[in-house]
Design an enzyme around this catalytic site. Structure first.
Site, PDB file in Angstrom:
ATOM      1  N   LYS A 144      42.746  29.302  65.912  1.00 25.08           N
ATOM      2  CA  LYS A 144      43.780  29.129  66.947  1.00 25.08           C
ATOM      3  C   LYS A 144      44.063  30.376  67.868  1.00 25.08           C
ATOM      4  O   LYS A 144      44.415  30.178  69.071  1.00 25.08           O
ATOM      5  CB  LYS A 144      45.123  28.711  66.398  1.00 25.08           C
ATOM      6  CG  LYS A 144      45.130  27.167  66.037  1.00 25.08           C
ATOM      7  CD  LYS A 144      45.217  26.356  67.250  1.00 25.08           C
ATOM      8  CE  LYS A 144      45.067  24.821  67.028  1.00 25.08           C
ATOM      9  NZ  LYS A 144      43.875  24.422  67.367  1.00 25.08           N
ATOM     10  N   TYR A 151      43.584  20.485  65.755  1.00 23.37           N
ATOM     11  CA  TYR A 151      42.256  21.177  65.751  1.00 23.37           C
ATOM     12  C   TYR A 151      41.735  21.377  67.257  1.00 23.37           C
ATOM     13  O   TYR A 151      41.599  22.262  67.611  1.00 23.37           O
ATOM     14  CB  TYR A 151      41.362  20.733  64.683  1.00 23.37           C
ATOM     15  CG  TYR A 151      40.058  21.476  64.417  1.00 23.37           C
ATOM     16  CD1 TYR A 151      40.316  22.359  63.283  1.00 23.37           C
ATOM     17  CD2 TYR A 151      39.277  21.855  65.060  1.00 23.37           C
ATOM     18  CE1 TYR A 151      39.395  23.524  62.786  1.00 23.37           C
ATOM     19  CE2 TYR A 151      38.181  22.825  64.806  1.00 23.37           C
ATOM     20  CZ  TYR A 151      38.294  23.472  63.741  1.00 23.37           C
ATOM     21  OH  TYR A 151      37.207  24.294  63.394  1.00 23.37           O
ATOM     22  N   PRO A 191      42.905  33.129  60.711  1.00 24.23           N
ATOM     23  CA  PRO A 191      41.627  32.618  61.362  1.00 24.23           C
ATOM     24  C   PRO A 191      41.412  31.176  61.136  1.00 24.23           C
ATOM     25  O   PRO A 191      40.672  30.327  61.604  1.00 24.23           O
ATOM     26  CB  PRO A 191      40.490  33.414  61.124  1.00 24.23           C
ATOM     27  CG  PRO A 191      40.779  34.230  59.782  1.00 24.23           C
ATOM     28  CD  PRO A 191      42.260  34.219  59.940  1.00 24.23           C
ATOM     29  N   TYR A 223      34.611  23.152  56.112  1.00 27.20           N
ATOM     30  CA  TYR A 223      35.656  23.840  55.398  1.00 27.20           C
ATOM     31  C   TYR A 223      36.140  23.400  54.186  1.00 27.20           C
ATOM     32  O   TYR A 223      36.296  22.472  53.960  1.00 27.20           O
ATOM     33  CB  TYR A 223      37.362  23.690  56.225  1.00 27.20           C
ATOM     34  CG  TYR A 223      37.261  24.238  57.602  1.00 27.20           C
ATOM     35  CD1 TYR A 223      36.754  23.711  58.807  1.00 27.20           C
ATOM     36  CD2 TYR A 223      38.017  25.374  57.896  1.00 27.20           C
ATOM     37  CE1 TYR A 223      36.717  24.404  60.119  1.00 27.20           C
ATOM     38  CE2 TYR A 223      38.236  26.114  59.054  1.00 27.20           C
ATOM     39  CZ  TYR A 223      37.630  25.341  60.057  1.00 27.20           C
ATOM     40  OH  TYR A 223      37.779  25.776  61.371  1.00 27.20           O
ATOM     41  N   HIS A 265      31.467  19.725  69.305  1.00 27.75           N
ATOM     42  CA  HIS A 265      31.874  19.385  67.753  1.00 27.75           C
ATOM     43  C   HIS A 265      32.921  18.237  67.779  1.00 27.75           C
ATOM     44  O   HIS A 265      33.933  18.321  68.030  1.00 27.75           O
ATOM     45  CB  HIS A 265      32.089  20.553  66.949  1.00 27.75           C
ATOM     46  CG  HIS A 265      31.046  21.469  66.569  1.00 27.75           C
ATOM     47  ND1 HIS A 265      30.650  21.812  65.254  1.00 27.75           N
ATOM     48  CD2 HIS A 265      30.045  21.943  67.471  1.00 27.75           C
ATOM     49  CE1 HIS A 265      29.558  22.520  65.242  1.00 27.75           C
ATOM     50  NE2 HIS A 265      29.290  22.488  66.590  1.00 27.75           N
TER      51      HIS A 265
HETATM   52  C1  PHB Z   1      33.841  31.046  63.914  1.00 24.12           C
HETATM   53  O1  PHB Z   1      32.584  30.105  63.941  1.00 24.12           O
HETATM   54  O2  PHB Z   1      33.835  32.354  63.832  1.00 24.12           O
HETATM   55  C2  PHB Z   1      35.148  30.299  63.267  1.00 24.12           C
HETATM   56  C3  PHB Z   1      35.179  29.034  63.266  1.00 24.12           C
HETATM   57  C4  PHB Z   1      36.311  28.298  62.835  1.00 24.12           C
HETATM   58  C5  PHB Z   1      37.244  29.023  62.337  1.00 24.12           C
HETATM   59  C6  PHB Z   1      37.138  30.546  62.254  1.00 24.12           C
HETATM   60  C7  PHB Z   1      35.984  31.004  62.882  1.00 24.12           C
HETATM   61  O3  PHB Z   1      38.332  28.346  61.834  1.00 24.12           O
END
Ligand code: PHB
Length: 392
Positions: free
Chosen positions: A299, A387, A295, A203, A77
């Site tokens: 991280k 990130y 989450p 997000y 990504h």
């Molecule tokens: C996930 O794909 O489970 C996932 C991705 C990004 C995050 C948290 C969980 O910030």
């Protein structure tokens, strides 16, 4: 009465990704270890966790010879979408910092590490009971009960507590300091059978709260939305889940999520936690045993792998070169990254979630922050750096 005693150089309590990666790195350095876990490997495999690996986590897996599967089957990504006020804004990691992250679920990381340890003849003792670290000062001693009910003792030069967020080993660090932050919300996580809705992660901050659209395969997707900490996941029908997600993603661009049956639903706990020091005598802590992040920003696993990389180096210097002072450097080296990741996760969380009781001022200030971030090269770069992961 204690029955058989075995001797090893490093006893690792916890056979999740942190414990297995440490055991693997020690093996590569020629140091033997024993891994103990009260769960079976199948139980760990069935646990769904986050799915994003930083650039250096991917390198560690590929370059230490665990597996090239992350590169072949993981999805690179090169950016994420931040969505607010009904519009998406792309944060282009490659353009901003020349790095990517990889979507490769934690279950796959566990499988790769487990296979690598089995391939290399690692001593893995899963499904044991009553694991207990009984000595950490002059030498390390751990006792456990095997599958036949027999009590064993493992004597080692060092013991590592990689026993996750409900760690029992961290209580042996004395004196210790704990830093905790609770949040007045949680995540409702779903696994759905549907085609992907977007090529990259989204997000979102909506008036009714946060949502995250992630991916798994061409036919199964992972999504989350902010909920109350005591939300009852079973009280939500598929229709209610989709309506909540669609509302949070709605915008002037007419974006719609691809819907399908909800295969799994769970409420994920949400907490920031750090315990220091990460070493006491011959006991060292790694991963969630020493720290938990919310989450947002994914991280947790990356931080555990970063701990273990530093720890493997300290253990190697202590056990192969007699440089015991190397163990003294572990806490400071690991904790510097821990607090950067704590800040990043907290920052992403507070920027994107709705606080119960938020005023109009709070909401507008939050939108102001997001607008600054996406319209500033410096702001976007800051997010991209965090990130994709700060260099070691
Ligand atoms: C996930 O794909 O489970 C996932 C991705 C990004 C995050 C948290 C969980 O910030």
């Amino acid at each position: 009465m204690t029955q058989p005693t075995s001797r090893t150089r490093v006893a690792i309590v916890g056979g999740g990704p942190a414990g297995l990666m440490l055991s693997h790195l020690l093996h590569v350095a020629g140091i033997e270890s024993v891994v103990l876990d009260t769960r079976t490997a199948e139980e760990i495999e069935a646990t769904h966790r986050a799915g994003i690996l930083e650039r250096d986590s991917v390198r560690l897996l590929a370059e230490s010879g665990v597996s090239g599967r992350v590169l072949a089957e993981g999805h690179e990504h090169q950016g994420i979408e931040l969505r607010f006020a009904g519009t998406s804004h792309r944060i282009d990691f490659q353009r901003l910092v020349g790095a990517s992250c990889w979507l490769y679920p934690q279950t796959e990381v566990f499988l790769d590490l487990h296979r690598a340890r089995v391939r290399d003849g690692g001593d893995l003792r899963y499904g044991v009971a009553s694991t207990e670290v009984i000595e950490v000062l002059d030498r390390a001693r751990v006792r456990y009960t095997d599958l036949d009910g027999l009590r064993h003792e493992v004597v080692a030069d060092l013991v590592v507590g990689a026993d996750g967020s409900r760690s029992a080993t961290r209580a042996l660090v004395d004196p210790r300091r704990q830093y905790t932050r609770e949040y007045p919300f949680a995540w409702f996580g779903v696994l759905v059978e549907a085609p992907p809705s977007a090529p990259e992660l989204i997000y979102t901050r909506a008036p009714s709260g946060f949502a995250l659209i992630s991916r798994r395969t061409d036919t199964v997707q992972r999504m989350y939305f902010q909920c109350a900490p005591d939300e009852d996941a079973d009280a939500w029908s598929d229709d209610r889940i989709w309506s909540e997600l669609q509302t949070r993603l709605a915008g002037d661009d007419g974006f719609r999520l691809q819907e399908g049956p909800v295969l799994e639903r769970t409420v994920l706990p949400f907490r920031s936690f750090v315990q220091t020091p990460m070493r006491h005598g011959r006991l060292m802590l790694a991963g969630d045993a020493a720290h938990t992040v919310p989450p947002t920003g994914a991280k947790g696993l990356n931080l555990a792998l970063a701990d273990v990389r530093v720890l493997a180096e300290c253990v190697e210097r202590a056990l192969l070169r007699g440089d015991d002072a190397a163990l003294d450097t572990y806490t400071d080296r690991a904790v510097a990254r821990v607090w950067r990741a704590q800040h990043f996760s907290y920052w992403m969380t507070t920027m994107l979630h709705r606080l119960p009781g938020a005023t109009d001022f709070d909401e507008q200030r939050q939108l102001g922050e997001l607008t600054s971030l996406v319209s500033s090269e410096a702001g976007s770069t800051y997010l991209a750096e965090g990130y994709t992961g700060w260099p070691q």
